[in-house]
Design an enzyme around this catalytic site. Sequence first.
Site, PDB file in Angstrom:
ATOM      1  N   ASP A  77       0.713  -1.255  -0.030  1.00  0.00           N
ATOM      2  CA  ASP A  77      -0.072   0.054  -0.183  1.00  0.00           C
ATOM      3  C   ASP A  77       0.869   1.269   0.121  1.00  0.00           C
ATOM      4  O   ASP A  77       1.784   1.269  -0.657  1.00  0.00           O
ATOM      5  CB  ASP A  77      -1.041  -0.100   0.967  1.00  0.00           C
ATOM      6  CG  ASP A  77      -2.331   0.840   1.152  1.00  0.00           C
ATOM      7  OD1 ASP A  77      -3.105   0.672   0.453  1.00  0.00           O
ATOM      8  OD2 ASP A  77      -2.161   2.284   1.561  1.00  0.00           O
TER       9      ASP A  77
ATOM     10  N   TYR B  25      -2.617  10.962   0.890  1.00  0.00           N
ATOM     11  CA  TYR B  25      -3.054  10.729  -0.522  1.00  0.00           C
ATOM     12  C   TYR B  25      -3.027  12.212  -1.494  1.00  0.00           C
ATOM     13  O   TYR B  25      -2.723  12.086  -2.545  1.00  0.00           O
ATOM     14  CB  TYR B  25      -4.554  10.096  -0.621  1.00  0.00           C
ATOM     15  CG  TYR B  25      -4.723   8.605  -0.114  1.00  0.00           C
ATOM     16  CD1 TYR B  25      -4.934   8.038  -1.345  1.00  0.00           C
ATOM     17  CD2 TYR B  25      -4.479   8.277   1.056  1.00  0.00           C
ATOM     18  CE1 TYR B  25      -5.129   6.498  -0.982  1.00  0.00           C
ATOM     19  CE2 TYR B  25      -4.654   6.960   1.167  1.00  0.00           C
ATOM     20  CZ  TYR B  25      -4.856   5.913   0.161  1.00  0.00           C
ATOM     21  OH  TYR B  25      -5.205   4.794   0.605  1.00  0.00           O
TER      22      TYR B  25
ATOM     23  N   HIS C 199      -4.649  -7.993  -0.229  1.00  0.00           N
ATOM     24  CA  HIS C 199      -4.191  -6.623   0.305  1.00  0.00           C
ATOM     25  C   HIS C 199      -3.365  -6.695   1.408  1.00  0.00           C
ATOM     26  O   HIS C 199      -2.590  -5.824   1.513  1.00  0.00           O
ATOM     27  CB  HIS C 199      -5.068  -5.378  -0.032  1.00  0.00           C
ATOM     28  CG  HIS C 199      -4.453  -4.045   0.058  1.00  0.00           C
ATOM     29  ND1 HIS C 199      -3.656  -3.613  -1.238  1.00  0.00           N
ATOM     30  CD2 HIS C 199      -4.556  -3.101   0.880  1.00  0.00           C
ATOM     31  CE1 HIS C 199      -3.193  -2.411  -0.639  1.00  0.00           C
ATOM     32  NE2 HIS C 199      -3.797  -1.970   0.413  1.00  0.00           N
TER      33      HIS C 199
END
Length: 383
Positions: A177, A307, A361
Amino acid sequence: MHIEPFQISVSDVEIDDLRRRLRNTRWASMTPSEPWQQGTEHAWLREWVTHWAESFDWRAAEHGLNQQPQFMADVNGQRVHFVHRRGVGPKPYPLIITHGWPGSFFEFHALAERLCNPAAYGGDPNDAFDVVIPSLPGFAFSPAPAAPGTSAFQVAELWASLMKGLGYERFGAQGGDLGSGVSIALALQHPEVVDGIHLNFLPSSYEPTIGAANSPLTVAEQTYRQEKAEWAALEGGYAHMHGTRPQTLAASLNDSPAGLAAWIGEKFRAWSDCDGDIERRFSKDELLTNLSLYWYTQSIGSAIQMYWENRLQPMRFAAGQRVTPPVGFAHFPKEINHPPRAWMERVFDVAQWTDMPRGGHFAAMEEPELLAADIRGFFRRLR
């Protein structure tokens, strides 16, 4: 670099406030749709919110977290929380592991056990690691950066300084990630100290230069780019929101624990190898420990801020630019993207590629044994 021991201590007032908020949740009306079709399923969320309010024992979770050797360091003006576990073996190798969103340092507990003491799990003590697990700036107990501009590239500078301050002249890095971007940036910016990196995810912003001077895209590469675009259109709304309006979202999630559970819980279900049954992979208490870290530290807003920063500083590579330390890649079948090896080899020296039989994930939580074995195998040649 100043380092001091750290222990988690949430007040009774905060625990009582969380339970009150959960019990007083104002539930949204249900829509005429199939379960999970439009997001978090209503009955599932009510069950988990009730468990969080009435059954989940934060004090037990807090005690377990505090069994980890935790520290706080001042690194280049940034306070960084981290776990530092020493290996059990003749010469443990230093490894820094970076989490992402919606995870935290907590997700690496089982993995760290296997990396630090491989003999306890049937492995070779010569494969032991010293493991450093920092909390990203703005996540959990690492305060948010005081000024804008902290993307994966700036975090990599912090991690290089942290490892130097801990006395490690050379080391390896691992991440999935957001942590994959930080690990790549470490190798790119500090090849003189980073022996190699191991990844179980490729950042979505990663893009080599494609032009007349480069070989044309293979069919697999073209398919991957198309699949990535289709996934972003149907499943990537969260990332677009994080990267464009993080503070609007933070106002809601920081005030509503039920909303926070919906926003994060959906991702653990959708991105894991659970076939729609989240408790096949994660217990309620595991997920609620992770959720509680976001809640009690009020860090959801500062966490998703990364982000925004990564959007402004994407992982783009110029023609001929290479990451020189070798890379190991663990490809889990239920991961959210599936880059072909050729796509990575345009920039990386891919020394090890493993197609895993299962997992998604959250590999460190879902398949710690598989991931630990792959990490050991990759760094064995670099010790």
